[in-house]
Design an enzyme around this catalytic site. Structure first.
Site, PDB file in Angstrom:
ATOM      1  N   CYS A 123       0.791  -1.229   0.000  1.00 21.96           N
ATOM      2  CA  CYS A 123       0.000   0.000   0.000  1.00 21.96           C
ATOM      3  C   CYS A 123       0.829   1.287   0.000  1.00 21.96           C
ATOM      4  O   CYS A 123       0.461   2.239  -0.703  1.00 21.96           O
ATOM      5  CB  CYS A 123      -1.030  -0.008   1.127  1.00 21.96           C
ATOM      6  SG  CYS A 123      -0.491  -0.672   2.695  1.00 21.96           S
ATOM      7  N   ARG A 173       7.555 -11.049   5.198  1.00 23.82           N
ATOM      8  CA  ARG A 173       7.326 -10.960   6.647  1.00 23.82           C
ATOM      9  C   ARG A 173       8.218 -11.987   7.341  1.00 23.82           C
ATOM     10  O   ARG A 173       8.374 -13.112   6.857  1.00 23.82           O
ATOM     11  CB  ARG A 173       5.861 -11.261   6.992  1.00 23.82           C
ATOM     12  CG  ARG A 173       4.847 -10.518   6.145  1.00 23.82           C
ATOM     13  CD  ARG A 173       4.529  -9.136   6.653  1.00 23.82           C
ATOM     14  NE  ARG A 173       3.646  -8.433   5.725  1.00 23.82           N
ATOM     15  CZ  ARG A 173       2.326  -8.616   5.676  1.00 23.82           C
ATOM     16  NH1 ARG A 173       1.740  -9.453   6.511  1.00 23.82           N
ATOM     17  NH2 ARG A 173       1.595  -7.946   4.801  1.00 23.82           N
ATOM     18  N   GLN A 181       0.542 -11.014  -2.887  1.00 19.94           N
ATOM     19  CA  GLN A 181      -0.855 -10.656  -2.636  1.00 19.94           C
ATOM     20  C   GLN A 181      -1.530 -10.200  -3.927  1.00 19.94           C
ATOM     21  O   GLN A 181      -0.906  -9.532  -4.751  1.00 19.94           O
ATOM     22  CB  GLN A 181      -0.935  -9.521  -1.611  1.00 19.94           C
ATOM     23  CG  GLN A 181      -0.431  -9.885  -0.224  1.00 19.94           C
ATOM     24  CD  GLN A 181      -0.450  -8.684   0.701  1.00 19.94           C
ATOM     25  OE1 GLN A 181       0.098  -7.637   0.384  1.00 19.94           O
ATOM     26  NE2 GLN A 181      -1.086  -8.831   1.851  1.00 19.94           N
ATOM     27  N   ASP A 233      -3.203  -7.720  -4.554  1.00 17.39           N
ATOM     28  CA  ASP A 233      -3.460  -6.485  -3.818  1.00 17.39           C
ATOM     29  C   ASP A 233      -4.044  -5.416  -4.731  1.00 17.39           C
ATOM     30  O   ASP A 233      -3.678  -5.318  -5.903  1.00 17.39           O
ATOM     31  CB  ASP A 233      -2.151  -5.974  -3.218  1.00 17.39           C
ATOM     32  CG  ASP A 233      -2.323  -5.424  -1.820  1.00 17.39           C
ATOM     33  OD1 ASP A 233      -3.476  -5.264  -1.400  1.00 17.39           O
ATOM     34  OD2 ASP A 233      -1.301  -5.160  -1.158  1.00 17.39           O
ATOM     35  N   HIS A 253      -5.785  -1.151  -4.350  1.00 14.90           N
ATOM     36  CA  HIS A 253      -6.168  -0.029  -3.492  1.00 14.90           C
ATOM     37  C   HIS A 253      -7.039   0.931  -4.277  1.00 14.90           C
ATOM     38  O   HIS A 253      -6.702   1.321  -5.396  1.00 14.90           O
ATOM     39  CB  HIS A 253      -4.923   0.672  -2.949  1.00 14.90           C
ATOM     40  CG  HIS A 253      -4.096  -0.225  -2.081  1.00 14.90           C
ATOM     41  ND1 HIS A 253      -3.072  -1.001  -2.577  1.00 14.90           N
ATOM     42  CD2 HIS A 253      -4.191  -0.513  -0.759  1.00 14.90           C
ATOM     43  CE1 HIS A 253      -2.544  -1.719  -1.592  1.00 14.90           C
ATOM     44  NE2 HIS A 253      -3.209  -1.433  -0.479  1.00 14.90           N
ATOM     45  N   LYS A 303     -11.599  -3.660   9.173  1.00 12.17           N
ATOM     46  CA  LYS A 303     -11.607  -4.499   7.979  1.00 12.17           C
ATOM     47  C   LYS A 303     -12.667  -5.573   8.077  1.00 12.17           C
ATOM     48  O   LYS A 303     -13.152  -5.907   9.161  1.00 12.17           O
ATOM     49  CB  LYS A 303     -10.241  -5.143   7.762  1.00 12.17           C
ATOM     50  CG  LYS A 303      -9.755  -5.997   8.936  1.00 12.17           C
ATOM     51  CD  LYS A 303      -8.392  -6.608   8.654  1.00 12.17           C
ATOM     52  CE  LYS A 303      -7.918  -7.437   9.858  1.00 12.17           C
ATOM     53  NZ  LYS A 303      -6.720  -8.238   9.545  1.00 12.17           N
ATOM     54  N   HIS A 328      -8.468  -0.949   0.913  1.00  5.05           N
ATOM     55  CA  HIS A 328      -7.502  -2.006   0.608  1.00  5.05           C
ATOM     56  C   HIS A 328      -8.307  -3.301   0.410  1.00  5.05           C
ATOM     57  O   HIS A 328      -9.183  -3.605   1.224  1.00  5.05           O
ATOM     58  CB  HIS A 328      -6.527  -2.236   1.765  1.00  5.05           C
ATOM     59  CG  HIS A 328      -5.869  -0.998   2.296  1.00  5.05           C
ATOM     60  ND1 HIS A 328      -4.501  -0.826   2.309  1.00  5.05           N
ATOM     61  CD2 HIS A 328      -6.383   0.127   2.863  1.00  5.05           C
ATOM     62  CE1 HIS A 328      -4.202   0.341   2.861  1.00  5.05           C
ATOM     63  NE2 HIS A 328      -5.331   0.938   3.219  1.00  5.05           N
TER      64      HIS A 328
END
Length: 656
Positions: free
Chosen positions: A351, A380, A398, A400, A402, A485, A531
């Site tokens: 992000c 991570r 991901q 992902d 946004h 979330k 997100h």
């Protein structure tokens, strides 16, 4: 307890039950007393209570107006299982200390599927000891001793536990000045343990239980600290529930994605490359590519634009976003540049990079919503003991995206993302899932942004979910540091739960990065971020998918969709023509050119879990036909090749 039976001088409180009915009671009333007042059946079935949403002992006094729910022993109720398993952990700890005096107790929490206790035992516990532990536990349970709670100050607790280094450490790590203990029986005479609780009313309420395994564990999870033994167990209300659970575990072993992934050649993890780092093999990469193509198709339909971002970023970027230090414990150490003082991080989140792309050019309200999507790889740091195949890794990609939108667009865009996740799950046959609204904890300091921002975000999500008539549960303290979330918890075909897709609403990061767009009033305004990641992690999602289907993927997903099996070498030329026709139609096909007999070829294709097999012999070659077999279903008959190609192609196109 009721108004009529209570002296007029007693303070009265209102207890509201799940059906909306209210009872006037004397302050100090317990859930056990209310259950008994409702009826003897409920009193017998009750094992705990939820008071204003907080799980509690049946005997906890209620001193103010409250919402009350009585918890009964049900195998499908997480609260009931928590109480039973937490209580069973204490019983197991007592049994182990009885069998091996001098055993130290570190932690004993309930977990998904059961409970464990980390112990410092002079005896190396093995499977051969499980029967003895279970026998001692059965004796304690038969005695039906009450779980008795008592409290003392921190100073008193430290004095009481002065000779117990593990419990002293737990007291020092605990919040507040009041420490609670639970005795399995009478205080000062029976087994007792430092514990927040809550517990079932007595040991006899535990039901069916079993010791499952034992493993090594480090104190505080620190590989440099003392090694303990972690004894795992499970507990259920009854024997049928336990039997069902054990059968599910046996089925889960057959579906283990690590075993099936190796068998089908989907992925590998090599310690030379690094623990928790997945190497996608050709067939696995094909499967992943199909999933990515499917998602890209859905994103294009909804107006998303693709972007790419680096695998590293300056630490300053993540300081601005708040990921550093909020997530510092789960990140790899910073990388210091040799030619200066700059520090970089392996990217923990996509992000912040997407925010910089949004910020790279002026934006008008006419441009919004801006939707940026990336299959972005992040890193991570997970403890070695927590790594698990593809489902718990250190590097993952991901799906992902946004969304940067105006405040007026938030509800519509959030609703659209929820609908996208629903569609994805339906297509992949995850039809059984629940939704959790993860909220912040106002008393915690791990959240960025002011109270007003959080209340606005949480109210917005709650309103959208209610308007969509979408059932959900709320979980305090489970939000991301920058916003609440919606988490999707999927139940696979054997009943296990997996947290997969997520959608987050964020007013915080746009503020931290000073994002703006020019509104219709020609003044700057701050956008809102959403997100979203329906798959979540490609690695985790694929691992769950492998176990959900047990490797028996539907035709559209299978890495190899069709195996062409010539009966003899004389039909290899025709088999090649069949494969070419299949490939021309967009199907992934292979030809078995081995000298094995047809029975062995069929068995090999079955073991590889190839959905469709086309057997071709002399008659099929002469007539332009094929004999179709389906994995696990056997012979489907002979048909013209063109017809079979058309049927298989339609099955793939429609993602049946």
């Amino acid at each position: 307890m009721t108004t009529e039976a209570t002296p007029s001088t007693a303070k009265q409180i209102t207890i509201t039950l799940p059906d909306g009915s209210a009872r006037e009671c004397a302050a100090g009333v317990t859930a056990a007393e209310i259950a008994a007042d409702i009826g003897p059946g409920l009193a017998r079935a009750a094992i705990g209570a939820k008071i204003d949403g907080e799980l509690a002992d049946l005997g906890r006094p209620i001193n103010a107006d409250a919402q009350l729910q009585i918890v009964t022993a049900k195998a499908d109720d997480p609260d009931a299982l928590f109480l039973l398993r937490h209580s069973c952990a204490h019983v197991m700890a007592e049994a182990i200390q009885k069998l091996w005096p001098g055993t130290g107790l570190a932690y004993g929490p309930p977990v998904d599927g059961g409970f464990y206790y980390d112990i410092d035992c002079p005896h190396a516990i093995g499977e051969e000891d499980f029967a003895a532990i279970e026998a001692e536990m059965a004796r304690i349970i038969k005695e039906d001793r009450p779980f008795t709670r008592y409290e003392m100050t921190r100073a008193e607790a430290l004095a009481k536990l002065a000779d117990d280094e593990y419990k002293t450490d737990n007291v020092n790590r605990a919040d507040g000045d009041v420490m609670s203990f639970y005795a399995t029986g009478e205080q000062g005479t029976d087994f007792e343990d430092l514990c927040r609780g809550p517990h079932a009313p007595s040991s006899g309420r535990i039901g069916a239980f079993k010791i499952m395994s034992v493993a090594g564990a480090y104190w505080h999870g620190d590989a440099d600290s003392r090694q303990l033994q972690r004894v795992y167990g499970t507990a259920f209300p009854g024997k049928k529930d336990l039997k069902k659970h054990l059968a599910m575990l046996e089925e889960a072993k057959k579906r283990d994605h690590r075993v099936i992934g190796k068998q089908l050649g989907l992925f590998t993890i090599n310690p030379l490359a690094g623990q928790g780092l997945v190497l996608w093999m050709p067939k696995g990469a094909t499967l992943r590519g199909v999933l990515e193509d499917y998602m890209k198709e859905k994103l294009t339909e909804r107006g998303y634009e693709p972007v790419y971002t680096p695998h590293i970023g300056k630490v300053d970027l993540y300081r601005t976003s708040g990921h550093y230090p909020f997530y510092s414990d789960s990140q790899f150490p910073p990388i210091k540049m040799r030619d200066g003082d700059e520090e970089y991080l392996l990217k923990p989140m996509n992000c912040p990079h997407h925010i910089l792309i949004f910020k790279a050019e002026p934006r008008s309200y006419r441009d919004l919503p801006v939707k940026l999507a990336e299959f972005g790889t992040v890193y991570r740091f997970e403890q070695s003991g927590e790594l698990n195949g593809m489902t718990r890794v250190r590097g993952f990609t991901q799906d992902d995206a946004h969304i940067f939108c105006t405040p007026e667009q938030v509800e519509g865009e959030f609703r659209s993302t929820i609908q996208l996740v629903q569609e994805v799950f339906r297509t992949l046959q995850f039809n059984d899932f629940e939704v959790r609204l993860s909220l912040h904890d106002p008393e915690s300091d791990k959240y960025a942004g002011g109270k007003e921002i959080w209340m606005r975000a949480e109210d917005t999500i709650r309103r959208v979910m209610i308007e969509m008539d979408f059932p959900f549960v709320e979980a305090k303290g489970e939000a991301a540091f920058y916003g609440p979330k919606v988490d999707f918890i999927v139940r696979d075909c054997i009943g296990r739960k997996w947290q997969l897709g997520t959608v987050q609403l964020d007013y915080v990061l746009p503020e931290r990065f000073e994002l703006e767009y020019i509104g219709s009033d020609n003044k700057p305004h701050q956008p809102v971020m959403i997100h979203r990641a329906p798959f979540g992690s490609m690695e985790r999602f694929t691992g769950v998918l492998i176990e959900h289907f047990a490797g028996n993927f539907p035709l559209w997903l299978a890495p190899v969709q069709v195996a062409v099996l010539p009966i003899t070498s004389d039909q290899i030329e025709y088999a090649d023509k069949v494969a070419e026709k299949l490939k021309a139609a967009g199907l992934r096909a292979t030809v078995d050119r081995s000298s094995e007999k047809i029975g062995r070829k069929i068995r090999a294709a079955e073991l590889d879990k190839i959905p469709a097999m086309l057997v071709v012999g002399k008659k099929e070659a002469e007539s332009g036909a094929v004999a179709l077999r389906r994995h696990g279903k056997g012979d489907q008959g002979v048909a013209p090749l063109d017809l079979i190609v058309e049927q298989l192609g339609a099955e793939v196109t429609e993602r049946r």
